[in-house]
Motif scaffolding. Structure first.
Motif, PDB file in Angstrom:
ATOM      1  N   THR A  22       0.839  -1.127   0.141  1.00 47.58           N
ATOM      2  CA  THR A  22      -0.131  -0.011  -0.090  1.00 47.58           C
ATOM      3  C   THR A  22       0.861   1.001   0.036  1.00 47.58           C
ATOM      4  O   THR A  22       1.809   1.444   0.847  1.00 47.58           O
ATOM      5  N   ILE A  23       0.568   1.991  -0.906  1.00 47.96           N
ATOM      6  CA  ILE A  23       1.583   3.123  -0.961  1.00 47.96           C
ATOM      7  C   ILE A  23       0.583   4.672  -0.884  1.00 47.96           C
ATOM      8  O   ILE A  23      -0.490   4.674  -1.678  1.00 47.96           O
ATOM      9  N   VAL A  24       0.925   5.475  -0.106  1.00 45.28           N
ATOM     10  CA  VAL A  24       0.524   6.808  -0.025  1.00 45.28           C
ATOM     11  C   VAL A  24       1.224   7.718  -0.448  1.00 45.28           C
ATOM     12  O   VAL A  24       2.438   8.009   0.360  1.00 45.28           O
ATOM     13  N   LEU A  25       1.072   8.141  -1.746  1.00 42.14           N
ATOM     14  CA  LEU A  25       2.250   9.063  -2.420  1.00 42.14           C
ATOM     15  C   LEU A  25       1.884  10.596  -2.240  1.00 42.14           C
ATOM     16  O   LEU A  25       0.931  10.808  -2.469  1.00 42.14           O
ATOM     17  N   LEU A  26       2.888  11.254  -1.583  1.00 38.25           N
ATOM     18  CA  LEU A  26       2.410  12.786  -1.508  1.00 38.25           C
ATOM     19  C   LEU A  26       3.375  13.591  -2.674  1.00 38.25           C
ATOM     20  O   LEU A  26       4.399  13.479  -2.947  1.00 38.25           O
ATOM     21  N   LEU A  27       2.294  14.242  -3.297  1.00 38.26           N
ATOM     22  CA  LEU A  27       2.703  15.106  -4.245  1.00 38.26           C
ATOM     23  C   LEU A  27       2.140  16.435  -4.112  1.00 38.26           C
ATOM     24  O   LEU A  27       1.384  16.735  -3.008  1.00 38.26           O
ATOM     25  N   HIS A  28       2.189  17.623  -4.941  1.00 37.24           N
ATOM     26  CA  HIS A  28       1.676  18.842  -4.761  1.00 37.24           C
ATOM     27  C   HIS A  28       1.195  19.506  -6.009  1.00 37.24           C
ATOM     28  O   HIS A  28       1.558  18.817  -7.171  1.00 37.24           O
ATOM     29  N   CYS A  29       0.148  20.173  -5.880  1.00 41.06           N
ATOM     30  CA  CYS A  29      -0.226  20.586  -7.077  1.00 41.06           C
ATOM     31  C   CYS A  29      -0.836  22.278  -6.934  1.00 41.06           C
ATOM     32  O   CYS A  29      -1.794  22.629  -7.388  1.00 41.06           O
ATOM     33  N   ASP A  30       0.209  22.894  -6.010  1.00 41.31           N
ATOM     34  CA  ASP A  30       0.088  24.474  -6.110  1.00 41.31           C
ATOM     35  C   ASP A  30       0.509  24.888  -7.331  1.00 41.31           C
ATOM     36  O   ASP A  30       0.957  24.111  -8.404  1.00 41.31           O
ATOM     37  N   TYR A  31       0.402  26.451  -7.427  1.00 43.92           N
ATOM     38  CA  TYR A  31       0.558  26.901  -8.796  1.00 43.92           C
ATOM     39  C   TYR A  31       2.147  26.632  -9.278  1.00 43.92           C
ATOM     40  O   TYR A  31       2.550  26.682 -10.531  1.00 43.92           O
ATOM     41  N   MET A  32       3.020  26.197  -8.459  1.00 39.85           N
ATOM     42  CA  MET A  32       4.392  26.126  -8.912  1.00 39.85           C
ATOM     43  C   MET A  32       4.746  24.774  -9.452  1.00 39.85           C
ATOM     44  O   MET A  32       5.952  24.738  -9.819  1.00 39.85           O
ATOM     45  N   HIS A  33       4.003  23.965  -9.204  1.00 41.37           N
ATOM     46  CA  HIS A  33       4.298  22.530  -9.627  1.00 41.37           C
ATOM     47  C   HIS A  33       4.081  22.087 -10.920  1.00 41.37           C
ATOM     48  O   HIS A  33       3.544  21.081 -10.906  1.00 41.37           O
ATOM     49  N   LYS A  34       4.529  22.454 -11.765  1.00 38.49           N
ATOM     50  CA  LYS A  34       4.562  22.338 -13.476  1.00 38.49           C
ATOM     51  C   LYS A  34       5.343  20.995 -13.609  1.00 38.49           C
ATOM     52  O   LYS A  34       5.110  20.233 -14.084  1.00 38.49           O
ATOM     53  N   ASN A  35       6.581  21.001 -12.728  1.00 42.63           N
ATOM     54  CA  ASN A  35       7.430  19.811 -12.922  1.00 42.63           C
ATOM     55  C   ASN A  35       6.886  18.416 -12.454  1.00 42.63           C
ATOM     56  O   ASN A  35       7.014  17.259 -12.876  1.00 42.63           O
ATOM     57  N   THR A  36       6.023  18.492 -11.525  1.00 40.22           N
ATOM     58  CA  THR A  36       5.203  17.420 -10.959  1.00 40.22           C
ATOM     59  C   THR A  36       4.218  17.153 -12.153  1.00 40.22           C
ATOM     60  O   THR A  36       4.061  15.791 -12.246  1.00 40.22           O
ATOM     61  N   CYS A  37       3.538  17.891 -12.985  1.00 40.48           N
ATOM     62  CA  CYS A  37       2.579  17.476 -13.730  1.00 40.48           C
ATOM     63  C   CYS A  37       3.511  16.880 -14.795  1.00 40.48           C
ATOM     64  O   CYS A  37       3.045  15.705 -15.413  1.00 40.48           O
ATOM     65  N   LEU A  38       4.678  17.524 -15.210  1.00 43.14           N
ATOM     66  CA  LEU A  38       5.449  16.832 -16.174  1.00 43.14           C
ATOM     67  C   LEU A  38       6.041  15.207 -15.890  1.00 43.14           C
ATOM     68  O   LEU A  38       5.958  14.424 -16.636  1.00 43.14           O
ATOM     69  N   ALA A  39       6.081  14.978 -14.617  1.00 42.56           N
ATOM     70  CA  ALA A  39       6.453  13.296 -14.075  1.00 42.56           C
ATOM     71  C   ALA A  39       5.200  12.800 -13.941  1.00 42.56           C
ATOM     72  O   ALA A  39       5.363  11.531 -13.984  1.00 42.56           O
ATOM     73  N   LEU A  40       4.029  13.285 -13.604  1.00 40.26           N
ATOM     74  CA  LEU A  40       3.174  12.504 -13.411  1.00 40.26           C
ATOM     75  C   LEU A  40       2.682  11.194 -14.271  1.00 40.26           C
ATOM     76  O   LEU A  40       2.408  10.071 -13.743  1.00 40.26           O
TER      77      LEU A  40
END
Ligand SMILES: [Zn+2]
Length: 252
Positions: free
Chosen positions: A202-220
């Motif tokens: 079971t994985i609970v993965l912490l990510l962010h989606c504030d206005y700065m998180h463009k790179n998180t979108c690219l990795a998703l």
């Protein structure tokens, strides 16, 4: 003497920088903690399940981009939102709800000094956030995430207090450091989100989606592909999901 003074200034600046990072960022651990209260894992009976969680929204356009990616991949996730960011972005929250994702509470202001000044203030902040969500989407979630995680804040008195208000607490057992550094490369975010995951069913993965998180979108998309390829089922956290929180301070 001058050297000594310079060294002291340097040490002081470093301490101040570390404190500032701890105050504002969400991610504070890099490995699953020993003693993590993983009731959520017991409930999944060893089946591979991943809960993608996005903190610090809603934002424009990042939360919308995350929603697009989740839709393209037919995946449901959980968004721990900040109450005072909702006004003006009601449509983003409505879309999140309409598309079947879970919405959780991440306080009203996310201001550490205020929210952690007393148990009363923390509960008040969660209630305000809940009311704001209810105004916009007509549901009152009970699932909460402490800004920065519950570590250092959760004691048995507070746990009882939150439980008696029907709140359920969710920290995480995998994280990327996108909260501390939104400019982290998409590759690094992907690596952090997938490395050493083989030991966790079971994985609970912490990510962010504030206005700065463009790179998180690219990795998703790659993160989703990785877990799909490894046989994980994606689930949102709901009011019925058993909790997961860091070890509780014993002193209280
Ligand atoms: Zn946060």
């Amino acid at each position: 003497m001058k050297e000594k003074k310079r060294l002291l200034i340097c040490i002081f600046s470093t301490i101040m920088l570390i404190s500032a990072l701890n105050i504002t960022a969400d991610a504070t651990i890099s490995k699953p903690l020993k003693g993590l209260n993983t009731y959520i894992e017991d409930a999944n009976h060893g089946n591979k399940v991943i809960y993608l969680t996005f903190d610090d929204g809603p934002s424009d356009p990042i939360t919308g981009k995350v929603l697009d990616i989740l839709k393209e991949n037919n995946v449901k996730a959980t968004f721990f939102v900040i109450g005072n960011q909702i006004p003006g972005l009601e449509d983003v929250l409505q879309r999140t709800h309409k598309e079947g994702h879970s919405i959780g509470l991440h306080t009203y202001t996310h201001k550490f000094k205020r929210i952690y000044s007393s148990s009363d203030n923390l509960v008040k902040e969660m209630n305000l956030c809940q009311a704001e969500i209810n105004n916009v989407v007509g549901v009152s979630p009970n699932i909460i995430r402490f800004p920065g995680g519950s570590k250092k804040h959760l004691n048995y008195n507070l746990l009882n207090r939150l439980h008696s208000s029907n709140f359920k607490i969710y920290d995480w057992n995998m994280e990327t450091l996108d909260g501390i550094n939104p400019k982290l490369s998409p590759y690094k975010i992907y690596k952090d989100a997938t490395n050493n995951s083989e030991n966790l069913s079971t994985i609970v993965l912490l990510l962010h989606c504030d206005y700065m998180h463009k790179n998180t979108c690219l990795a998703l998309p790659k993160i989703i592909k990785y877990y799909k390829d490894h046989g994980y089922k994606f689930q949102p956290i709901t009011n019925d999901t058993p909790e997961l929180y860091f070890p509780i301070k014993k002193s209280n």
